[in-house]
Structure formats: structure tokens, C-alpha cells
Design an enzyme around this catalytic site. Structure first.
Site, PDB file in Angstrom:
ATOM      1  N   ASP A  49      -7.591   2.862  -3.425  1.00  0.00           N
ATOM      2  CA  ASP A  49      -8.188   3.077  -2.106  1.00  0.00           C
ATOM      3  C   ASP A  49      -8.638   4.529  -1.998  1.00  0.00           C
ATOM      4  OD1 ASP A  49      -8.956   3.064   0.557  1.00  0.00           O
ATOM      5  OD2 ASP A  49      -6.920   3.033   1.344  1.00  0.00           O
ATOM      6  N   ASP A  88       0.881  -1.166   0.000  1.00  0.00           N
ATOM      7  CA  ASP A  88       0.000   0.000   0.000  1.00  0.00           C
ATOM      8  C   ASP A  88       0.914   1.210   0.000  1.00  0.00           C
ATOM      9  OD1 ASP A  88      -1.684   2.112   0.394  1.00  0.00           O
ATOM     10  OD2 ASP A  88      -2.387   1.493   2.379  1.00  0.00           O
ATOM     11  N   LYS A  94     -13.697  -0.267   2.123  1.00  0.00           N
ATOM     12  CA  LYS A  94     -13.753   0.264   3.484  1.00  0.00           C
ATOM     13  C   LYS A  94     -15.087   0.997   3.613  1.00  0.00           C
ATOM     14  CE  LYS A  94      -8.738   1.087   3.828  1.00  0.00           C
ATOM     15  NZ  LYS A  94      -7.704   2.155   3.831  1.00  0.00           N
ATOM     16  N   ARG A 103      -9.418  -0.375   9.348  1.00  0.00           N
ATOM     17  CA  ARG A 103      -8.690   0.889   9.427  1.00  0.00           C
ATOM     18  C   ARG A 103      -7.683   0.794  10.560  1.00  0.00           C
ATOM     19  NH1 ARG A 103     -11.324   4.701   6.160  1.00  0.00           N
ATOM     20  NH2 ARG A 103      -9.185   5.478   5.999  1.00  0.00           N
ATOM     21  N   SER A 104      -6.664   1.657  10.501  1.00  0.00           N
ATOM     22  CA  SER A 104      -5.614   1.580  11.515  1.00  0.00           C
ATOM     23  C   SER A 104      -6.159   1.877  12.906  1.00  0.00           C
ATOM     24  CB  SER A 104      -4.481   2.555  11.175  1.00  0.00           C
ATOM     25  OG  SER A 104      -4.940   3.890  11.215  1.00  0.00           O
ATOM     26  N   LYS A 115      -7.284  -7.406   3.488  1.00  0.00           N
ATOM     27  CA  LYS A 115      -6.142  -6.766   4.128  1.00  0.00           C
ATOM     28  C   LYS A 115      -6.272  -6.851   5.640  1.00  0.00           C
ATOM     29  CE  LYS A 115      -4.169  -3.014   3.039  1.00  0.00           C
ATOM     30  NZ  LYS A 115      -4.000  -1.543   2.880  1.00  0.00           N
ATOM     31  N   GLU A 138      -1.482  -1.196  -3.991  1.00  0.00           N
ATOM     32  CA  GLU A 138      -2.587  -0.277  -3.690  1.00  0.00           C
ATOM     33  C   GLU A 138      -2.093   1.171  -3.676  1.00  0.00           C
ATOM     34  OE1 GLU A 138      -5.003   0.811   0.424  1.00  0.00           O
ATOM     35  OE2 GLU A 138      -4.172  -1.187   0.147  1.00  0.00           O
TER      36      GLU A 138
END
Length: 423
Positions: free
Chosen positions: A310, A241, A335, A364-365, A386, A284
């Protein structure tokens, strides 16, 4: 019994101890669903708006009490009495209440949390797991996880422009083996980094190891060494990514790469050479979120990997439609909080599927335990997804979800990524 009796929001914390919205929806039949709105480390400019309080006296301005109040005082009265089984009508009602293109009035985090909670309450009303409730077909496979084991960004004097370096155990025979490979390589990776650098392997913001070099090729060599040391060379491939919107300079139209500024074509050429050295399942966000010509060029030039968008697509059907016209991607990162409702996210998935494009669900992080993307991954029968590094609780829970599902759905097998890999 399926009408909405109550909608209630509160402020809780994500995995990075930042405030986020959580919502509970209850039906007249006492069926309940809960949803929360995670946020990412790399956030595209076209994502639905995350409404925060900007009050420096609380959580450095990151509080979400305004969004919580919008759920309790505006959204809840509007949805009470509506049928929980009509997800599209519920999401449309919230979109109309907000009335802005990016959900900035009520907050995308407010609307999304309600949307997820409604989906889960609807599934509870049917007595089925959420992944079965949303399934488009028979559930026969479990997606292959990919592991974000090395994170870019600044680490001391090192600045690595590429955001995530991932491994994918694409030739594993079972989900249990795939998870074990990811855990074992991640453990070995720390020793390889320490041997190469002479110092400790630092933990980065997304819980992978901080990239020890500004050169992506050097990082890939370290990954390959860890994979080889574990004996998994034949079973593991890679992914990137790049999150290139983070380093793009619109004035000079250049990107950061290994300490230099390079053009779009130079970045594509570098990455093409990298794909000829290493086997990448996907790459990505190689270009900026507005560099449509660059993405189209990447699809033409990089034949040994899958090009995913993304920040370019932000799970939005309108952006995907443009990408289809311009042949800008081979697929997109799914997402659902980017677009802000489950209905819109599924519409984007359906559009991609109709045109033979991949959808790759991702958390998400700033993640949550019990993330709805896991139900989407299984219910939509995607080939791979992912995942973060196998380190923190909410990331481990995603792996447990896959292993639990494989045990409960005995007829399932691990998805065949080899069939779609291009190397």
C-alpha cells in the site's frame, strides 16, 4: 453536448468531520458528476499532496479552502470547453497545470476531486452507471468484502503495532450472506472482547474495536473465537494491514511488535508463524514503505498468504514497476487518491493485471458516501476489496452498493476467492 461547461469546488466534511474538497462538473448537455477527496489514517510519504490551509483558526488548520480556490480559479478555466469523454486528456491537463511530482502546487485533493467528477459526468453522458463505463470486460462477479473489525494503535495502556485486523467471508455463496457474516461476527466480537478483558469493547479511530492486546496473536485468537461462536469457521478467513511504516525506526532499522523492537527478518518470521496458525488471504504493508528488500524477502518466505503493498506502491505505476522488477509484492492496494487522478490509477491497475498481480480497491478512513472505489471494484472485476467495520454510514453504504449491484446485475455471482487463496 459533452464539452465541459462548468467546474465548481466547495469545502465539505469527511466522515471524521474533517474538511475535504468536493467538486461538481457539468457538461453543455447538463450531465453532472461529483467527486470528493477522502484522506487516510495511515498516509504514505509518497502519496499525492493533500493541500490544507494550516490556519489554526479554522478546523485546527485542516481547512482546504486553498485547494478549493485552486479548482475554481485555476483548474476550472483550463478545463472548460474540453471533452468530458477524454479522461486522459483532462487528467493530463491538470497534471501539467500543477507541474510538481506530487501535485503539491494545486493540491492532490483538488486534482483528484476534479478527476472523479469528470469520470462521473462522462458516465452520465453515456447514460450508464460508472462501473459499466469503466468496465474492461463483462460484469459477471461482485467482489467479496473484507471487514476491518479490530484497529491497532494506542488504547489506554495497550499499543498494538498492526493497524488493521480483518475478516473475509471468502466462502460465502452470495453477497448477502457475505455481508451478514461480517455484521454478525462484528456484533459478536464486542462480547468476546468484553469477556476476555472484563471491560467494554472500545471503539477505535477507524470505527472498529480497539485492539485489546499488544500481541497480534492474542488479537487473532479473539477474532477466531468470535468467528467460531457464530458458526462460521469454515467460511471466514483473515487479513492484516500492518501499516509498518508507522512504527519503523530508520536509525535502528527496527519495527514495533508486541512491546519490543524487532528487525525486518524477525517481523517476517513472526508473521510467517502467524500464517501457519491462521488462514490469511492477504497481508498488507508488512514492512516499511522504503524496505524493498524486506518486501522481497516476505514474498519469498510467506507462502500461505498474498503480500500486498500500500504505502510501498501508493497506486503509482512507477513504484509498481519497481516492485515487479524486485518481486516485492503479489499485488497492491488500489487507492486512486494516492496517485491523484483516475487515469494514473487505472494505468497502475493495467500494469498489475498485465503481470498477474492483484489490485485490491480500498476506501480511506476519512471516507465518503458514494466512493468511486466501489465503481472501480465492480467495473474492474476484482476478486475482493477492503472495507471498514460495518458501523458508520459511509461504510454501510459500500456494503449496500454491493448488494444493490448484485440485484441489478442478475447474471453476477460472488467472486471466487478460494481459487486464489494460498492456504
Amino acid at each position: 453536448m459533452t464539452t465541459i461547461a462548468s467546474v465548481h469546488a466547495r469545502q465539505i466534511l469527511d466522515c471524521k468531520a474533517r474538511p475535504m474538497v468536493e467538486v461538481e462538473v457539468t457538461t453543455a448537455g447538463s450531465h453532472r458528476g461529483r467527486g470528493a477527496a477522502p484522506t487516510g489514517q495511515s498516509v504514505g510519504m509518497y502519496e499525492s499532496f493533500v493541500l490544507r490551509d494550516n490556519d489554526p483558526g479554522e478546523y485546527r488548520g485542516l481547512g482546504v479552502r486553498k485547494a478549493v480556490d485552486n479548482v475554481n480559479s485555476v483548474i476550472a478555466p483550463a478545463l472548460q470547453g474540453m471533452d468530458i469523454s477524454d479522461q486522459s486528456a483532462l487528467d493530463r491537463a491538470m497534471i501539467d497545470l500543477d507541474g510538481t511530482p506530487n501535485k503539491s502546487k494545486l493540491g492532490g485533493n483538488a486534482i483528484y476531486s476534479v478527476s472523479v467528477a469528470c469520470l462521473r459526468a462522462a458516465a452520465a453522458a453515456t447514460g450508464r452507471p460508472v462501473y459499466e463505463h469503466i468496465a474492461r470486460r463483462e460484469l459477471t462477479t461482485v467482489p467479496v468484502p473484507s471487514f476491518n473489525v479490530v484497529n491497532g494503535g494506542k488504547n489506554g495502556t495497550v499499543y498494538q503495532a498492526f493497524n488493521e485486523f480483518l475478516i473475509m467471508p471468502y466462502k460465502a455463496e452470495t453477497i448477502g450472506e457475505a455481508v451478514e457474516i461480517g455484521v454478525e461476527v462484528f456484533d459478536r466480537l464486542s462480547h468476546v472482547i468484553e469477556k476476555r478483558t472484563g471491560g467494554p469493547a472500545a471503539v477505535a479511530r477507524s470505527y472498529g474495536y480497539a485492539a485489546p492486546s499488544a500481541d497480534p496473536r492474542a488479537v487473532m485468537e479473539i477474532l477466531a473465537e468470535a468467528v467460531d461462536a457464530c458458526g462460521y469457521r469454515e467460511k471466514v478467513a483473515y487479513a492484516l494491514d500492518c501499516a509498518s511504516s508507522e512504527t519503523y525506526d530508520s536509525e535502528t532499522k527496527t519495527y514495533e511488535l508486541a512491546g519490543k523492537r524487532v528487525s525486518s527478518s524477525e517481523l517476517i518470521e513472526f508473521t510467517k508463524n502467524l500464517t501457519e496458525e491462521f488462514d490469511f488471504v492477504f497481508i498488507e504493508d508488512l514492512l516499511d514503505e522504503n524496505d524493498w528488500a524486506g518486501f522481497s524477502a516476505a514474498v519469498r518466505e510467506l507462502k500461505r498468504t498474498i503480500i500486498l503493498g500500500d504505502d510501498l506502491i501508493v497506486t503509482n505505476p512507477a513504484f509498481l514497476e519497481r516492485a515487479i522488477r524486485e518481486r516485492a509484492v503479489d499485488g497492491f492496494i488500489l487507492k486512486p487518491n494516492q496517485v491523484g487522478t483516475i487515469t494514473e490509477a487505472l494505468a497502475t491497475y493495467d500494469k498489475a493485471a498485465a503481470h498477474g498481480l492483484l489490485a485490491v480497491p480500498s476506501g480511506r478512513s476519512g471516507g465518503v458516501v458514494d466512493d468511486i472505489v466501489m465503481d472501480l471494484s465492480l467495473g474492474l472485476q476484482v476478486p475482493f476489496q477492503k472495507n471498514g467495520a460495518p458501523r458508520s454510514g459511509e461504510r454501510i453504504e459500500k456494503l449496500n452498493f454491493l448488494m444493490r449491484a448484485a440485484d441489478l446485475l442478475r447474471a453476477t455471482r460472488l467472486a471466487d476467492v478460494q481459487a486464489i487463496a494460498r492456504f
